[in-house]
Enzyme design. Sequence first.
Site, PDB file in Angstrom:
ATOM      1  CG  HIS A   1      -1.820  -1.138   1.286  1.00 51.59           C
ATOM      2  ND1 HIS A   1      -1.633  -2.212   1.929  1.00 51.59           N
ATOM      3  CD2 HIS A   1      -2.970  -1.611   0.454  1.00 51.59           C
ATOM      4  CE1 HIS A   1      -2.412  -3.316   1.945  1.00 51.59           C
ATOM      5  NE2 HIS A   1      -3.549  -2.743   0.983  1.00 51.59           N
TER       6      HIS A   1
ATOM      7  CG  MET B   1      25.619   2.766 -41.621  1.00 50.78           C
ATOM      8  SD  MET B   1      25.925   1.460 -40.372  1.00 50.78           S
ATOM      9  CE  MET B   1      27.479   0.721 -40.692  1.00 50.78           C
TER      10      MET B   1
END
Length: 578
Positions: A221, A495
Site C-alpha cells: 500500500h 552510415m
Amino acid sequence: MTSKKLVNSVAGCADDALAGLVACNPSLQLLQGHRVALRSDLDSLKGRVALLSGGGSGHEPAHAGFIGKGMLTGIIAGAVFTSPAVGSILAAIRAVAQAGTVGTLLIVKNYTGDRLNFGLAREQARAEGIPVEMVVVGDDSAFTVLKKAGRRGLCGTVLIHKVAGALAEAGVGLEEITDRVSVVAKAMGTLGVSLSSCSVPGSKPTFELSADEVELGLGIHGEAGVRRIKMATADEIVALMLDHMTSSSNASHVPVPPGSSVVLMVNNLGGLSFLELGIIADAAVCSLEGRGVKIARALVGTFMSALEMPGVSLTLLLVDEPLLKLIDAETTASAWPNVAKVWVTGRKRSRAAPTEPLAAPDSTTAAGEASKQMVLVLEWVCTTLLGLEEHLNALDRAAGDGDCGTTHSRAARAIQGWLKEGPPPASPAQLLSKLSFLLLEKMGGSSGALYGLFLTAAAQPLKAKTDLPAWSAAMDAGLEAMQKYGKAAPGDRTMLDSLWAAGQELQAWKSPGANMLQILTKAVKSAEAAAEATKNMEAGAGRASYISSARLDQPDPGAVAAAAILRAILEVLQSQGA
C-alpha cells in the site's frame, strides 16, 4: 505535486478499472450497485463451495484477475488501497448463496480494515443462515519481531486462492477447505523490495528514497518497509532478501532448510521492467538452488501490485506432491500463468550450440606480411573507435538512444579480444567472414547487423581473387546487401552515406594500373565529406527518421563512425607504404 495518472477521475478510477476488466472478459460479470465481480457461470456452482476475496484496488491483477474456474468465484473491491464496504461484501455472499452454493469461504489479507469489514459481513451472513468461513492470510516475512497485528497479507494470498480453488473445484466441503488452506498459509513467506514509492491517484508519493537507497520489507500500500539498504546488484539484493525471509532469527521467517521443495513466486510490484524481473528471477533460482533448495515451480509476473511501484516481492511456499497437484490444477483465471507442470530444479536449461561448418584451409601463411598488416589495421580501427565513444554517443542522443559510441566500442573490444586469441586468417575472405560473425554476436543493435551484412557480402568476391578490382567488387557487394536489408538509400542520413561515397571513388580500382593509396585517399575524403553532409539531410531511415528534422543539426553518428573506420585503414596502409 501529485503524480500523473491515466484516469477519468480520482473518485471513479476503481470502478472504471473493474468495469474495463469485466468488459474485456466474457467470463466475468459485475454485481449491480456494488464494486463486485463474479463468475458469469455462477449457476454452474450449485452444490459447491464459493470462494470470495478482495481488498483495496490498486493491486491489479489481484483480485479480479484470479476469478475463474479453479480459483475465485468472485471479488469485492474497495477504492484504491481501501477496504471494500461491508454492504458489498455481504451482497457478494448473498449472490453466491442464492446461486445454489453450499457455503462460502472468505480469503482475506491480514489488514485491519479487511479483517473488520469481511468479518462483519461474515457475521451478518451467518445470522441469515448462510454458511461462511474466513481465512486470514499473513505471509509477510519482513518483521523480525512479530507485531500484535500479525503478519501482513501479501502476494502469497494468490497461492491460497489457487489451492482453495482447486479444492472447491474438486467438490471438497467448506470445513475441509478452510482447514487445509489454513495449514498451507502457515507454510509460506513473502518479502518485498522497492527502488521507490508509488502514488495513489490524486496524491503525492507515499515516501521518498535517495538515489542510492532501496526499501526492504515494504507492504503493498505504499507504506515504508522495515529498513533501507544501499543500492546493490540484483544478485546481492536477492541474496539479502532470501537471507532475511528464511533466517531462524526472524520471527516471521519461512523455514526452508536444504532439501526443501518450494514454489517460487517472483512478483512485479507494478513498475519494474520485464528485463529487471527476468534478472531477479534468475538470481532467485540460482540463489535458492545454491542453498540446496529444490524449486518445484517458478511463477514470474505481476500477480499483486502496488500501483506503479518499481519493486519486486519473492514468495516461497513449501510444497509436497499433493499440494503441488493443487497448484497445477487447471484454472481459467486470466491472471494465473500457464506454468509447465515440470520441476524447475533438475531440468536441463541449455543445449549444445550447433556446429559451425568447417572453414576452407587458409591459402596463405598467417605469418606473412599481409597478415601482420591486417592485424595493425584492425588494432588501429579499434583504438579509433574507442577514442570516439563519447563523441558518437553525444551525436546519437539527438536522434537515438545515445549508445552509438557504446555499440562501436563494444565491437572494438570484441575484436581486440579476438586478436589476442591468435593470428587472424590471412585470407581476406575468411577474415571478413570471421569479423562478420564476431560483430553479429558481440556488437548488437542495428549497427551490428548492418556491419555483419556488409562484411558477409563483401567476403564473397574475395574468395576467388584479392586484387584491387576484387576489393572494389567487395565494396559493391557489401553496399548492395546493406541497402537490400536495411532499406536505407544514399541521402537517408545513415552510415550508408559515408560508405556509399567511398564506394563510388573505389570504382577506380577496377581500372588497369590503378593506384591503391591515391584512390583510397580520395575515397576516405569523400566518406568524411558525406558524413559531415548528413547534418543537413532529413533522415529517411533508422531511428532518426521519427525525429523532427529541425532537431537534427549534428552529423549522423553511424556515418561519422564509418568514415573514421575508413580513415584508420588508410592511415595504417600509408604508414606501411602499401
